[in-house]
Design a protein around this motif. Sequence first.
Motif, PDB file in Angstrom:
ATOM      1  N   GLU A  79       0.701  -1.150   0.131  1.00 51.66           N
ATOM      2  CA  GLU A  79      -0.034  -0.112   0.131  1.00 51.66           C
ATOM      3  C   GLU A  79       0.948   1.380  -0.028  1.00 51.66           C
ATOM      4  N   VAL A  80       1.966   0.992   0.759  1.00 53.30           N
ATOM      5  CA  VAL A  80       2.746   2.521   0.887  1.00 53.30           C
ATOM      6  C   VAL A  80       3.533   2.608  -0.238  1.00 53.30           C
ATOM      7  N   TYR A  81       4.107   1.691  -0.997  1.00 57.82           N
ATOM      8  CA  TYR A  81       4.814   1.947  -2.245  1.00 57.82           C
ATOM      9  C   TYR A  81       3.872   1.928  -3.530  1.00 57.82           C
ATOM     10  N   LEU A  82       3.040   1.081  -3.423  1.00 54.62           N
ATOM     11  CA  LEU A  82       2.508   0.769  -5.000  1.00 54.62           C
ATOM     12  C   LEU A  82       0.856   1.217  -5.099  1.00 54.62           C
ATOM     13  N   GLY A  83       0.085   1.795  -3.804  1.00 58.24           N
ATOM     14  CA  GLY A  83      -1.146   2.350  -3.731  1.00 58.24           C
ATOM     15  C   GLY A  83      -1.326   3.583  -4.543  1.00 58.24           C
ATOM     16  N   VAL A  84      -2.467   3.977  -4.907  1.00 55.36           N
ATOM     17  CA  VAL A  84      -2.903   5.257  -5.733  1.00 55.36           C
ATOM     18  C   VAL A  84      -1.932   6.356  -4.818  1.00 55.36           C
ATOM     19  N   ASN A  85      -2.051   6.458  -3.679  1.00 53.87           N
ATOM     20  CA  ASN A  85      -1.424   7.707  -2.936  1.00 53.87           C
ATOM     21  C   ASN A  85      -0.248   7.154  -2.390  1.00 53.87           C
ATOM     22  N   GLY A  86       0.500   6.217  -3.079  1.00 55.59           N
ATOM     23  CA  GLY A  86       1.969   5.645  -2.291  1.00 55.59           C
ATOM     24  C   GLY A  86       2.977   6.213  -2.997  1.00 55.59           C
ATOM     25  N   ILE A  87       4.128   5.840  -2.624  1.00 49.87           N
ATOM     26  CA  ILE A  87       5.285   6.413  -2.762  1.00 49.87           C
ATOM     27  C   ILE A  87       5.801   6.687  -4.195  1.00 49.87           C
ATOM     28  N   ILE A  88       5.527   5.503  -5.081  1.00 51.90           N
ATOM     29  CA  ILE A  88       5.979   5.602  -6.501  1.00 51.90           C
ATOM     30  C   ILE A  88       5.155   6.399  -7.285  1.00 51.90           C
ATOM     31  N   ASN A  89       3.813   6.858  -6.947  1.00 48.50           N
ATOM     32  CA  ASN A  89       3.262   7.546  -7.641  1.00 48.50           C
ATOM     33  C   ASN A  89       3.314   9.094  -7.320  1.00 48.50           C
ATOM     34  N   HIS A  90       4.102   9.531  -6.153  1.00 47.65           N
ATOM     35  CA  HIS A  90       4.218  10.799  -5.933  1.00 47.65           C
ATOM     36  C   HIS A  90       5.711  11.099  -5.734  1.00 47.65           C
ATOM     37  N   ALA A  91       6.818  10.335  -5.497  1.00 43.75           N
ATOM     38  CA  ALA A  91       8.108  10.687  -5.309  1.00 43.75           C
ATOM     39  C   ALA A  91       8.701  11.231  -6.613  1.00 43.75           C
ATOM     40  N   LYS A  92       9.540  12.277  -6.413  1.00 40.44           N
ATOM     41  CA  LYS A  92      10.275  12.971  -7.387  1.00 40.44           C
ATOM     42  C   LYS A  92      11.400  11.838  -8.114  1.00 40.44           C
ATOM     43  N   SER A  93      11.451  12.135  -9.465  1.00 38.97           N
ATOM     44  CA  SER A  93      12.738  11.285 -10.140  1.00 38.97           C
ATOM     45  C   SER A  93      13.858  11.346  -9.594  1.00 38.97           C
ATOM     46  N   GLY A  94      14.417  10.341  -9.474  1.00 36.66           N
ATOM     47  CA  GLY A  94      15.923  10.212  -8.768  1.00 36.66           C
ATOM     48  C   GLY A  94      15.789   9.992  -7.024  1.00 36.66           C
ATOM     49  N   THR A  95      14.772   9.858  -6.826  1.00 35.50           N
ATOM     50  CA  THR A  95      14.451   9.542  -5.540  1.00 35.50           C
ATOM     51  C   THR A  95      15.042   8.464  -5.033  1.00 35.50           C
TER      52      THR A  95
END
Length: 297
Positions: A79-95
């Motif tokens: 949920e934290v990484y792959l959810g709609v409101n998760g990390i991968i959908n909201h982190a900046k490129s290069g993070t």
Amino acid sequence: MTLTLANTVIGFIGTGVMGKSMVGHLLKAGYQVVVYNRTKASAEELIQRGAIWQDTVADLAAQSNVIISMVGYPKDVEEVYLGVNGIINHAKSGTYLVDMTTSDPELANKIYEEAKAKGLYALDAPVSGGDIGAKEARLAIMVGGDEEAYNAIVPIFKIVGKNIILQGKAGSGQHTKMCNQITIASNMIGVCEAMAYAQKSGLDPEIVLKSIESGAAGSFSLTNLAPRMLANNFAPGFYVKHFIKDMTIALESARKMGLITPGLELAKSMYEQLAELGEEDSGTQVLYKMYLQREKL
């Protein structure tokens, strides 16, 4: 971009028993840390020490260039990484994304691939050492992922751990942690049986412990958890419920590889009995109670 103390903002998700100490070390080292936890109350002390609270994972991800997670179960990691409101959908490129939860190796691979597609660097980096290791900043950290990402994050790892090893490709950290948990599972049975035997035979278990902990029987569990058992201190350094989760992952992974693990199966069944008796939120050393209260397991 090379990560430095000045240009790094660490987002930390999960400020529980271990995460709290880890964030404390990062703050002491001078890093800017933003935090998120399902229950804000558990982060209050860290906020007082300078951590910046975020109301959502998405908000935290957008403000960080290194994100570390220490949550409960694989479903939480997903949920934290792959959810709609998760990390991968909201982190900046290069993070850089660092999951330090003990989780499923296959999920670690999935996160790595999804992150890579978005221009993010993902490492699976579960730890061992429990609450003591977290408090004393001497966790063992088992890392899976690309060497370049590992090298970038090593300075941060060194703030919370001592034995830090890149095990191989994505998922390797989680597989290594399974080896760790399989070892602990059978060892905990041995430690409990030894202390119960000492007591039944009329010996002073604390004196016995002094004799055997520095010899061939020595282990983390014997040195750090046996004294808690003997003091009837069953407060969690590591929860029974989380240990059952870890053993379940290890059993499932072993079965997929065609590996039989009878010691692990026995330990898991014993801890499941404890959970059924209401001990799921106790520390793993509570297994000792089974030997004190029953003539037979």
